[in-house]
Design a protein around this motif. Structure first.
Motif, PDB file in Angstrom:
ATOM      1  N   GLU A 231      -4.836   5.014   9.129  1.00 60.31           N
ATOM      2  CA  GLU A 231      -5.674   4.196   9.987  1.00 60.31           C
ATOM      3  C   GLU A 231      -5.824   4.708  11.404  1.00 60.31           C
ATOM      4  O   GLU A 231      -6.606   4.171  12.150  1.00 60.31           O
TER       5      GLU A 231
ATOM      6  N   ILE B 196      -5.191  11.896  -0.402  1.00 60.88           N
ATOM      7  CA  ILE B 196      -4.715  10.538  -0.668  1.00 60.88           C
ATOM      8  C   ILE B 196      -4.260   9.900   0.641  1.00 60.88           C
ATOM      9  O   ILE B 196      -4.585   8.741   0.936  1.00 60.88           O
TER      10      ILE B 196
ATOM     11  N   THR C 284       0.286   6.846  -6.804  1.00 61.54           N
ATOM     12  CA  THR C 284      -0.865   7.751  -6.864  1.00 61.54           C
ATOM     13  C   THR C 284      -0.410   9.198  -6.781  1.00 61.54           C
ATOM     14  O   THR C 284      -0.915  10.058  -7.520  1.00 61.54           O
TER      15      THR C 284
ATOM     16  N   LEU D 261      -0.920  12.148  -9.546  1.00 57.90           N
ATOM     17  CA  LEU D 261      -1.453  13.480  -9.265  1.00 57.90           C
ATOM     18  C   LEU D 261      -0.534  14.555  -9.826  1.00 57.90           C
ATOM     19  O   LEU D 261      -0.969  15.504 -10.491  1.00 57.90           O
TER      20      LEU D 261
ATOM     21  N   VAL E 294      -5.726   6.340   3.134  1.00 58.02           N
ATOM     22  CA  VAL E 294      -5.016   5.111   3.501  1.00 58.02           C
ATOM     23  C   VAL E 294      -4.674   5.030   4.971  1.00 58.02           C
ATOM     24  O   VAL E 294      -4.325   3.972   5.461  1.00 58.02           O
TER      25      VAL E 294
ATOM     26  N   LEU F 193      -9.774  10.017  -8.665  1.00 56.66           N
ATOM     27  CA  LEU F 193      -8.992  11.123  -9.232  1.00 56.66           C
ATOM     28  C   LEU F 193      -9.219  11.207 -10.737  1.00 56.66           C
ATOM     29  O   LEU F 193      -9.464  12.283 -11.302  1.00 56.66           O
ATOM     30  N   LEU F 194      -9.138  10.032 -11.387  1.00 59.66           N
ATOM     31  CA  LEU F 194      -9.324  10.033 -12.844  1.00 59.66           C
ATOM     32  C   LEU F 194     -10.733  10.481 -13.225  1.00 59.66           C
ATOM     33  O   LEU F 194     -10.923  11.252 -14.164  1.00 59.66           O
TER      34      LEU F 194
ATOM     35  N   THR G 179      -7.677   6.404  -6.505  1.00 64.53           N
ATOM     36  CA  THR G 179      -7.033   6.737  -7.782  1.00 64.53           C
ATOM     37  C   THR G 179      -8.068   6.816  -8.897  1.00 64.53           C
ATOM     38  O   THR G 179      -8.032   7.718  -9.739  1.00 64.53           O
TER      39      THR G 179
ATOM     40  N   LEU H 272      -6.988   2.707  -1.749  1.00 66.90           N
ATOM     41  CA  LEU H 272      -6.077   3.503  -2.571  1.00 66.90           C
ATOM     42  C   LEU H 272      -6.437   3.406  -4.042  1.00 66.90           C
ATOM     43  O   LEU H 272      -6.458   4.411  -4.763  1.00 66.90           O
TER      44      LEU H 272
ATOM     45  N   VAL I  57      -2.871  15.769  -2.041  1.00 65.99           N
ATOM     46  CA  VAL I  57      -1.997  14.751  -1.447  1.00 65.99           C
ATOM     47  C   VAL I  57      -2.505  14.378  -0.062  1.00 65.99           C
ATOM     48  O   VAL I  57      -2.505  13.200   0.325  1.00 65.99           O
TER      49      VAL I  57
ATOM     50  N   SER J  84      -6.724  -1.227   3.083  1.00 63.78           N
ATOM     51  CA  SER J  84      -6.184   0.050   2.581  1.00 63.78           C
ATOM     52  C   SER J  84      -5.806   0.007   1.128  1.00 63.78           C
ATOM     53  O   SER J  84      -5.900   0.999   0.424  1.00 63.78           O
ATOM     54  N   PHE J  85      -5.304  -1.135   0.681  1.00 61.53           N
ATOM     55  CA  PHE J  85      -4.824  -1.222  -0.691  1.00 61.53           C
ATOM     56  C   PHE J  85      -5.939  -0.912  -1.669  1.00 61.53           C
ATOM     57  O   PHE J  85      -5.769  -0.182  -2.643  1.00 61.53           O
ATOM     58  N   TYR J  86      -7.140  -1.468  -1.384  1.00 66.21           N
ATOM     59  CA  TYR J  86      -8.239  -1.236  -2.313  1.00 66.21           C
ATOM     60  C   TYR J  86      -8.751   0.187  -2.213  1.00 66.21           C
ATOM     61  O   TYR J  86      -9.168   0.768  -3.207  1.00 66.21           O
TER      62      TYR J  86
ATOM     63  N   GLN K  32       0.832  -1.200   0.000  1.00 63.52           N
ATOM     64  CA  GLN K  32       0.000   0.000   0.000  1.00 63.52           C
ATOM     65  C   GLN K  32       0.861   1.243   0.000  1.00 63.52           C
ATOM     66  O   GLN K  32       0.577   2.216  -0.702  1.00 63.52           O
TER      67      GLN K  32
END
Lengths: 314, 205, 670
Positions: free
Chosen positions: B20, B14, A296, A300, B18, B101-102, B98, B94, B11, B90-92, A289
């Motif tokens: 916790e 983002i 990411t 950006l 992620v 963002l797109l 993303t 993220l 930022v 968290s990985f998902y 992660q």
């Protein structure tokens, strides 16, 4: 060629500075700056012990690892020198050469038939796979910003004339520092001082190596770190030459660039040492992660630079 | 310079998706408040001076001081020190962020935003998406509150961008701030039982 | 004279069935060599004609080589233009190496199969070859479809070599059915063309696309050809058919036959002139998904050949990305992108046929030596089969795109194209290019991850299981074609210009790109890459020499692997394929849906008893298709109630039908 030679020169003191800074941060005096190289020479004089489970890959891997790093060093750009071996898209070759070294290195770890080395090799493969996109997005940013595709021209094209250029430089340096720490198996992804096999990544892959092979691998690791430091230096050198001003002669400019390169390597080594001393290692499960977060953030930054180059934002 | 602040805001979004630990949420919300203060201050030439001073002071007081103080007070009161659980690893989150963002780029690009800075639109849509995503993917009500705060920040960001033409929008944004402070103050700090790890047990239960 | 080659080849192929079994292999080999020879000559001439000779001659499309027959079969035109020529040359090489390999591979089956089965097998192999060549050179719709069908049927016969296994039979029938679905789609598309333009031929497509300014028909063709090529989600036949077939057939199918789908897509794409940006974008997205999903699914496999089959899907994805990039280049009037994209795709077609066939041949050798394809039961084979291991390593490094081998060259071309497209001037294009770069980088990284697993677990370490028969190296007849292929891999890797120079010119000619001056610029780039490759090899040799000199005086000691203080390490504790993949499976679980079976522990179980645990890879598309199938079967079972078996019911049906017709006639509907 200058870039390559300067890299070799900075490799002489780079690992020593990291070790020294870490020692001073822990309150000790620390070994001498050249100590890592004396250690490597000592290893060259020793005989090795080779595991009976291994095959020709075990003997081939350190040589290929070192060779790929040396050749990647040949691509190191330096402002003002016409690069004879650079070409368009050479950063792709750079990334894949390092991947070749890593590929054989991982196979050599599996060759020993030890599950610990398998563990480390597995993690190394996973983390390097996740780092590749960040590296390529970084070069996408640079290619977009400078409009060039060969490393030599990307760096000479970018000057720190505007705020956006400075911003690109800062983002690029941040990303490169993080990528360098991950690729060289340093904190926060891997701790080079841990000796618990269940928690090692890079160190466990060389658990079985000894003698000349180990010397080759340690040389390659040091050189790889210097490579990234060199790339970072390439961002700062145009700023330095802009500071000196265009009236200075080429000799003066060249000397200034060389000083800046070496200075940046020293600062980077110290920064790496400090980061290692004061940063805790992340949980193994959190590493993917962390690495994807880098991609990411890079994405950006790319979007911002894209909008800027298309004049959609001033 | 405004663009740099907006990017740092993105930022922080983002990082928010992620992370916790509750303390980091509270800290990031305060940090976003500082950024918004800076952005609103820099937009001086586009909006009337009185509105700017009003917005800047309000942002400073509420977003940077009051709300984080209240959040930290809640954390101290309930004694939550553990890392909280999420419905989604968290990985998902993220990856979803993303994608967000797109999506926000595609959406803002298909709009015609010529007199205004495009980055404002992109990042505020991104912030709305992230805030909504925070609310959807977390279980504790504290995280839902933080998600709401993020959405509110997004609204304020966008209203700063177009504030020269629609000053009422800025006032609505500020009203939201006041509302949320009252909400946190009223419900959480006053009515939650102390020193339970859970944030849903009220005083009288 | 050339007119007689084709009928001669067809007639001679029937003789395979009657030739005595001792001479059969030699006869087949000679026949295939003959076919390869007479098709290669015009192909090489076509490609050579694309290269501009004297200065100032623009690169233009040379006149194709046509062989026409008119007779009882009607008009039959075999046209070889530079695009077909390239694919023909690729096909020839892989088919010949496959045939050379099959000698040693099939010798193993001499006692279990009778000569008739061998005859049928070689006959089908020759007919697969002939039908592939026909597909590449026929343009007329009916003839093309007949050749396509022959290709499907002959490969079906080849897969069925081990038909005594029930699973093989089921797989082969599944394959045949899916090929027919593709056939149907292509037929439909060609029929639509005929309805619009009056001619059912690929040559009529430019007229069609000029009249209809949308690319709907292109996607119909794409769907039909994608089933053959193995794009996701049409790929479900691939991972079952390739392990079921004998290894030389898998190599040929994976190396060449699926490229027929790519050929079809490019052929149709040549005719499309409008909406190219959107089409290219769709192909790019589709291919990126295929590439990523293909390699992700490959990581979870524990059957060696299934793993290789999923990698074929990944590489088809990479080829598709090149094609998409090329189409985007054509659509946005950027001939450089078109050149890079299409050259990268076509070079990858050649490269993939080489390294994939090599990997399948080595996997076949491993299967023959050990009797199992399960990765987790193998291990330590490098000591028993060093040459096979070295060849597998070459294939693995090539497929991961590592320099100085050939995979790097084609991936480099596609990467360079994407990077050049970054400065496109439109936000969407730049974003697409960046996401494509990220996908390609991820695909490369995942391929390294997967092949370190495959090579490491199968060949390195200690054997995880004892076999009752001794494991020996493959015979020379099996190794020889593998050396040939490996030689080609090294040749393309170290001297890419040899192949790129004609290829770049051919692509410029075929796609009508203006004389791009960068064709000359690329010479510089690839010369540098060759130099790097050579320096790498020299440097490695130097370091190894230094190492040897140093160890002459001090010979190394030998001992067991350091076991971290444990005295009781055994081979079962090594990393298995599944444990290697576990780190990644965790991340990709939503997509991969790996099946884990474990009973778990109950609360009262203080001393756990015997437990059972298993992990299975899972392809969600196969599951989906399975569900569709069972839904269709349920519906059909419901309808099957109409067939009661009672003849009086059937007479009733006829009676009802007559009444219906009379009623419709009365109402003037009919």
């Amino acid at each position: 060629m200058t870039g390559t030679l300067l890299c070799i020169l900075s490799a002489v003191f780079f690992p020593g500075i990291i070790l020294r800074v870490k020692s001073i941060a822990s309150g000790r005096k620390g070994p001498g700056i050249l100590q890592p190289w004396w250690n490597i020479l000592l290893l060259c004089r020793k005989t090795g012990v080779i595991s009976t489970t291994t095959s020709f890959i075990y003997r081939l891997a350190p040589a290929v690892y070192l060779a790929t790093v040396i050749i990647a060093m040949l691509l190191m750009p330096f402002p003002g020198c016409r690069s004879l071996i650079g070409f368009e898209g050479d950063f792709i070759l750079f990334a894949y050469l390092l991947a070749l070294g890593r590929f054989l290195f991982i196979l050599a770890a599996l060759d020993t038939g030890s599950s610990f080395e398998g563990m480390g090799a597995n993690r190394e493969a996973l983390y390097s796979m996740l780092t590749e996109p960040a590296f390529f997005i970084l070069f996408g940013i640079l290619a977009l910003f400078s409009g060039q595709l060969s490393m030599q021209e990307i760096f000479t094209g970018s000057g720190l004339s505007s705020g956006v250029a400075a911003f690109t430089g800062i983002v690029a340096i941040y990303l490169l520092v993080q990528i360098a720490m991950i690729e060289n198996s340093r904190m926060p992804v891997d701790d080079p001082k841990t000796h618990l096999e269940l928690t090692m990544v890079h160190e466990v892959m060389i658990l079985d190596y000894s003698g000349f092979d180990l010397a080759l691998i340690q040389t390659a690791t040091n050189l790889k770190f210097v490579l990234f430091g060199g790339l970072i230096a390439n961002f700062i050198m145009p700023a330095a030459s802009a500071l000196i001003g265009p009236e200075a002669g080429t000799g003066m400019l060249f000397a200034a660039n060389v000083m800046v390169f070496l200075l940046v390597q020293v600062v980077f080594a110290s920064a790496a040492g400090i980061m290692e001393s004061f940063r805790a290692r992340k949980k193994m499960a959190k590493n993917p992660q962390f690495i994807v977060t880098l991609s990411t953030i890079a994405l950006l930054a790319f979007i911002f630079i894209l909008l800027f180059t298309l004049n959609l934002i001033r | 310079m405004t663009n740099m602040l907006i990017i740092v805001f993105a930022v922080s979004l983002i990082y928010l998706s992620v992370t916790e630990r509750f303390r980091i949420y509270a800290g990031l919300v305060g940090f976003q408040g500082v950024l918004l203060f800076g952005i609103s201050f820099l937009q001086l030439d586009r909006i009337t001076l009185a509105t700017v001073i009003f917005v800047a002071t309000e942002t400073l007081i509420f977003k940077v001081v009051v709300v984080p103080y209240l959040l930290f007070a809640v954390i101290r009161r309930t004694g939550v020190v553990r890392v909280h659980e999420k419905a989604l690893p968290s990985f998902y989150s993220l990856l979803f962020v993303t994608v967000g963002l797109l999506l926000s780029i595609v959406v803002s690009f298909s709009m015609n935003t010529t007199p205004y800075n495009l980055m404002f639109f992109i990042v505020s849509f991104f912030a709305v998406y992230t805030g909504l995503f925070l609310i959807i993917s977390h279980r504790k009500i504290f995280s839902h509150l933080v998600g709401f705060l993020v959405i509110e920040n997004a609204v304020l960001l966008l209203s700063i961008a177009i504030g020269s033409d629609i000053p009422m929008l800025l006032n609505i944004g500020i009203l939201l701030d006041i509302f949320v402070s009252v909400l946190i103050l009223g419900i959480f700090v006053m009515r939650l039982r102390q020193h339970t790890e859970d944030l849903t047990i009220l005083k009288d239960d | 004279m050339a007119q007689y080659y084709i009928p001669a080849a067809v007639l001679l192929s029937f003789l395979i069935l009657v030739v005595p079994s001792k001479a059969r292999y030699g006869y087949t080999l000679l026949l295939n060599l003959f076919i390869a020879a007479f098709t290669s000559v015009p192909s090489v001439a076509q490609i050579a004609a694309c290269i501009p000779g004297a200065a100032g001659i623009a690169v233009r499309l040379p006149d194709p080589f046509i062989l026409s027959f008119s007779g009882i079969l009607g008009e039959l035109h075999f046209t070889i233009d530079p695009l077909s020529a390239f694919f023909i040359l690729v096909t020839n090489f892989t088919v010949l190496t496959g045939l050379l390999y099959s000698r040693g591979y099939l010798a193993h089956y001499r006692d279990t199969k009778n000569p008739a089965q061998f005859a049928l097998h070689y006959f089908s192999y020759t007919w697969l070859y002939l039908s592939m060549l026909a597909v590449l050179s026929l343009r007329e719709g009916t003839a093309f479809l007949i050749a396509w069908e022959l290709m499907a049927v002959s490969s079906f016969m080849l897969i069925l070599f081990e038909a005594e296994k029930r699973a093989t039979l089921k797989t082969a029938v599944n394959y045949l059915v899916q090929m027919h679905v593709g056939f149907l789609l292509i037929l439909l598309a060609l029929v639509i063309t005929e309805a619009a333009t009056g001619s059912m031929s690929f040559d009529a497509l430019p007229a069609y696309f000029a009249a209809h300014r949308h690319t709907g028909l292109f996607f119909l063709f794409f769907a039909g050809f994608a089933i053959k090529a193995g794009f996701i989600p049409f790929h479900t036949w691939l991972p079952e058919a390739h392990p079921a077939a004998p290894s030389h057939v898998s190599g040929v199918m994976s190396g060449v036959m699926i490229k027929m789908g790519i050929y079809g897509i490019i052929r149709v794409l040549l005719a499309v002139k409008f909406d190219l940006f959107l089409t290219g974008w769709c192909i790019l997205v589709f291919s990126a998904i295929s590439g990523l999903l293909g390699v992700m699914l490959a990581i979870t496999q524990h059957d060696l050949k299934k793993l290789l089959a999923y990698h074929s899907i990944e590489n088809i994805g990479i080829i598709g990305m090149g094609i998409g990039l090329g189409a985007i280049g054509l659509g946005s009037d950027n001939p450089l992108l078109a050149l890079l994209g299409f050259s990268g795709a076509l070079l990858h077609v050649l490269n993939h046929s080489l390294f994939k066939s090599l990997l399948f041949y080595t996997a076949g050798s491993v299967y023959q030596a050990c009797g199992t394809r399960d990765i987790d039961s193998l291990g330590g084979l490098i000591r028993k089969m060093p040459r096979t291991a070295g060849l597998f390593l070459t294939g693995a490094a090539a497929i991961s795109g590592l320099p100085p081998l050939n995979g790097f060259i084609s991936e480099f071309l596609i990467f360079l194209g994407f990077f050049k497209g970054l400065n496109g001037g439109s936000v969407y294009q730049s974003l697409t290019m960046l996401l494509a770069i990220v996908s390609l980088a991820l695909i490369g990284g995942l391929a390294v991850f997967c092949f370190t697993k495959a090579f490491g677990v199968v060949f390195l370490g200690n054997p995880r299981r004892d076999f009752d028969h001794p494991v020996t190296e493959a015979g020379t007849s099996m190794l020889f074609p593998q050396y040939l292929v490996a030689g080609m891999i090294f040749l393309i890797g170290f001297m890419p210009l040899l192949f790129l120079h004609p290829l770049l010119n051919m692509v410029s000619a075929v796609f009508g790109l203006p004389e791009v001056p960068s064709v000359a610029a690329f010479t510089g780039i690839f010369k540098n890459i060759s130099i790097f490759g050579i320096i790498l090899v020299l440097l490695v040799a130097v370091i190894l020499e230094v190492r040897r000199r140093l160890s002459v005086s001090r010979s190394p000691g030998y001992g067991p692997t350091w076991g971290c203080g444990s005295a009781d390490l055994n081979a079962k504790q090594q990393y298995t394929g599944t444990s290697w993949a576990a780190g990644f499976i965790e991340l990709g679980q939503p997509v991969l849906q790996n099946k884990k079976e474990f009973g778990g522990f109950s609360e009262e179980e203080i001393f756990p008893g015997r437990k059972y645990f298993s992990i299975h890879p899972n392809d969600i598309f196969t599951t989906l298709l399975g569900r569709l199938n069972s839904g269709a079967m349920a519906l059909l079972k419901y309808l099957a109630r109409l067939q009661t078996g009672n003849i009086r019911h059937y007479i009733l049906y006829a009676f009802v039908f007559i009444i219906l017709i009379l009623a419709l006639l009365y109402l003037k509907v009919l």
